[in-house]
Write a protein that holds these residues in place. Structure first.
Motif, short mmCIF file in Angstrom:
data_model
loop_
_atom_site.label_atom_id
_atom_site.label_comp_id
_atom_site.label_asym_id
_atom_site.label_seq_id
_atom_site.Cartn_x
_atom_site.Cartn_y
_atom_site.Cartn_z
N UNK A 66 5.73 -1.58 -10.09
CA UNK A 66 5.51 -0.83 -9.16
C UNK A 66 6.62 -0.97 -7.97
N UNK A 67 7.11 -2.24 -7.92
CA UNK A 67 8.31 -2.31 -6.97
C UNK A 67 9.51 -1.49 -7.46
N UNK A 68 9.62 -1.48 -8.65
CA UNK A 68 10.84 -0.83 -9.48
C UNK A 68 10.90 0.62 -8.88
N UNK A 69 9.78 1.29 -8.56
CA UNK A 69 9.82 2.78 -8.01
C UNK A 69 10.36 2.75 -6.55
N UNK A 70 10.60 1.53 -5.88
CA UNK A 70 11.38 1.61 -4.72
C UNK A 70 12.82 1.80 -4.93
N UNK A 71 13.32 0.80 -6.00
CA UNK A 71 14.49 1.13 -6.15
C UNK A 71 15.27 2.47 -6.89
N UNK A 72 14.33 2.86 -7.85
CA UNK A 72 14.57 4.02 -8.38
C UNK A 72 14.70 5.21 -7.50
N UNK A 73 13.93 5.33 -6.21
CA UNK A 73 13.94 6.35 -5.10
C UNK A 73 15.29 6.26 -4.54
N UNK A 74 15.83 5.01 -4.41
CA UNK A 74 16.75 4.66 -3.42
C UNK A 74 18.10 5.11 -4.47
N UNK A 75 18.13 4.73 -5.68
CA UNK A 75 19.40 5.07 -6.41
C UNK A 75 19.43 6.59 -6.90
N UNK A 88 -5.21 -2.68 -6.01
CA UNK A 88 -5.51 -1.84 -4.96
C UNK A 88 -4.35 -0.73 -5.04
N UNK A 89 -3.02 -0.98 -4.91
CA UNK A 89 -2.06 -0.13 -4.85
C UNK A 89 -2.14 0.75 -6.04
N UNK A 90 -1.93 0.54 -7.24
CA UNK A 90 -1.97 1.13 -8.39
C UNK A 90 -3.19 2.24 -8.64
N UNK A 91 -4.32 1.61 -8.27
CA UNK A 91 -5.64 2.39 -8.42
C UNK A 91 -5.62 3.40 -7.27
N UNK A 92 -5.50 3.02 -6.03
CA UNK A 92 -5.48 4.10 -4.87
C UNK A 92 -4.45 5.06 -5.11
N UNK A 93 -3.18 4.61 -5.57
CA UNK A 93 -2.06 5.69 -5.70
C UNK A 93 -2.70 6.92 -6.75
N UNK A 94 -3.16 6.26 -7.84
CA UNK A 94 -3.74 7.11 -8.83
C UNK A 94 -4.92 8.06 -8.21
N UNK A 95 -5.90 7.46 -7.66
CA UNK A 95 -7.00 8.33 -7.02
C UNK A 95 -6.17 9.66 -5.99
N UNK A 96 -5.30 8.91 -5.18
CA UNK A 96 -4.61 9.90 -4.13
C UNK A 96 -4.10 11.00 -5.02
N UNK A 97 -3.13 10.62 -5.87
CA UNK A 97 -2.54 11.75 -6.79
C UNK A 97 -3.44 12.78 -7.27
N UNK A 98 -4.32 12.43 -8.11
CA UNK A 98 -5.64 12.97 -8.42
C UNK A 98 -6.39 14.07 -7.31
N UNK A 99 -6.69 13.33 -6.39
CA UNK A 99 -7.42 14.14 -5.46
C UNK A 99 -6.62 15.15 -4.53
N UNK A 100 -5.30 15.52 -4.53
CA UNK A 100 -4.77 16.16 -4.02
C UNK A 100 -5.02 17.49 -4.88
#
Length: 400
Positions: free
Chosen positions: A67-76, A139-151
């Motif tokens: 999950x933290x790796x997404x921060x690095x990927x977004x930057x690079x 929390x972070x992973x579960x709510x992110x999944x729910x948020x993606x789907x709910x949109x």
């Protein structure tokens, strides 16, 4: 003997590595026998640069929180955030303080600047949000999944609302209590709320799969793939927390096995993108079972490398790394009858060894297993030599 072994060695370069393999692997795994030494990470960085420039590799995956790796990927990939912020928030296990990791991120960002998306380099953490002392809240992973789907998905198809998830998750401190690692009674992993969350997470992942054509069309394959990561992480963490609360004798074996299972699932998804260099401890990448003692009990489980190799076959290749000395940690010159001792006797400072030819050169000789005086260094197991596609040897590791 020394002459025969010398004939198996080559420079640590991408071209030399590829000559050891029948074809370019989708996942090329480079192991290390200890953590925290920038000498080994500098070697990794240089090999990755060569793989990018000569072999078309576009991703590097390291033993850090996915999950933290997404921060690095977004930057690079797009320059989101600053380098300082990325190093602070994009790594787990303290890897963000490494000068070599900082240089890797800086170089990847510079390489990507101005390039079209298909040519950009990608970064991935492939470990779960786990530490030796415990596991993160889901929390972070579960709510992110729910948020993606709910949109994107009709609310009538959902198993629960965001408010229900929030209520069941409760205070994150309940999940991250470090006392739970050694005392199952301090874990919330088998509470009524946790059990309900496991069912809901499974339903949300199923909904994600069921809606795949719609989701990819309305968002992007990249967004959908990231949502898959959220789902894998949420279900993996809830399963991990459940076993943290278990009192069975197999508890610790299941925990270490679950961690490598999460790693393997992430690596198999990374392999879908195209060729990637993977870097982690030898023990996570080897094809043989991993072993250790914890709490006085012997543990044995299949490593992430073993699981991935079973799925990918020859599209997975593993280079183990062995060391001569780490004198600042009390690891001195290896005994001459160990594999490390035989390799240490050669004049070069670092090289890659054809493992199959090395085994042939050793013949009936049975090298003695090396014993490390420092718990942080895992010597080479001579019995595993046949499971390596190559062996990187670094003679002396100075203090970083």
């Amino acid at each position: 003997m020394a002459t025969d072994i010398k004939e198996t060695t080559h420079a640590v370069e991408a071209a030399s590595v590829m000559k050891l393999l029948s074809a370019r692997p989708r996942l090329l795994a480079l192991g290390e026998p200890t953590h925290g030494e920038d000498t080994l990470l500098d070697l990794r960085n240089e090999l990755f640069r060569q793989l990018v420039e000569q072999q078309g590799y576009r991703t590097i995956a390291i033993e850090s929180d996915c999950m933290r790796g997404l921060v690095v990927d977004d930057y690079v990939t797009s320059g989101t955030g600053t380098l300082d912020e990325v190093m602070e928030h994009g790594f787990s296990h303290g890897w963000g303080t490494s000068a070599a990791n900082r240089e890797l991120v800086r170089w990847m960002r510079a390489y990507n600047d101005g390039r079209p998306a298909p040519e950009r380099l990608r970064f991935a953490g492939f470990d779960g949000p786990l530490e030796i002392t415990g596991a993160a809240s889901p929390r972070q992973a579960l709510t992110a999944l729910h948020g993606y789907l709910s949109a994107q998905v009709d609310a009538d198809l959902f198993p629960c609302t965001a408010e229900t998830l929030d209520r069941l998750l409760g205070d994150d401190d309940r999940w991250t209590n470090t006392a739970a690692m050694m005392d199952p009674t301090r874990s919330v992993g088998k509470s009524a709320e946790a059990n309900e969350l496991r069912l809901l997470a499974d339903d949300l992942v199923s909904l994600l799969d069921e809606q795949t054509p719609h989701l990819i069309k309305e968002t992007s394959r990249e967004d959908w793939d990231r949502a898959r990561l959220y789902g894998r992480t949420a279900t993996g963490l809830l399963r991990y927390h459940s076993w943290m609360a278990d009192t069975a004798p197999s508890r610790m074996t299941r925990l270490v096995g679950l961690r490598d299972r999460m790693m393997a699932d992430n690596l198999l998804t990374i392999a879908e993108r195209g060729p990637a260099l993977v870097h982690a401890h030898n023990g996570h990448l080897q094809r043989e079972k991993s072993t250790m003692r914890m709490g006085g009990r012997p543990l044995e489980w299949w490593s992430a490398g073993a699981l991935v190799s079973a799925h990918l076959g020859e599209e997975y290749a593993f280079l183990a790394t062995a060391l001569g000395t780490i004198r600042h940690q009390g690891v001195d010159t290896p005994a001459p009858d160990s594999v490390e001792g035989l390799l240490y006797a050669l004049p070069e400072d670092r090289y890659v060894v054809d493992a199959a030819r090395l085994a042939t050169a050793l013949g009936d000789t049975q090298p003695a297993p090396r014993v490390s005086p420092w718990f942080g260094y895992a010597p080479l197991d001579p019995a595993h030599l046949a499971g390596f596609d190559g062996l990187v040897f670094v003679k002396d590791v100075p203090q970083s």
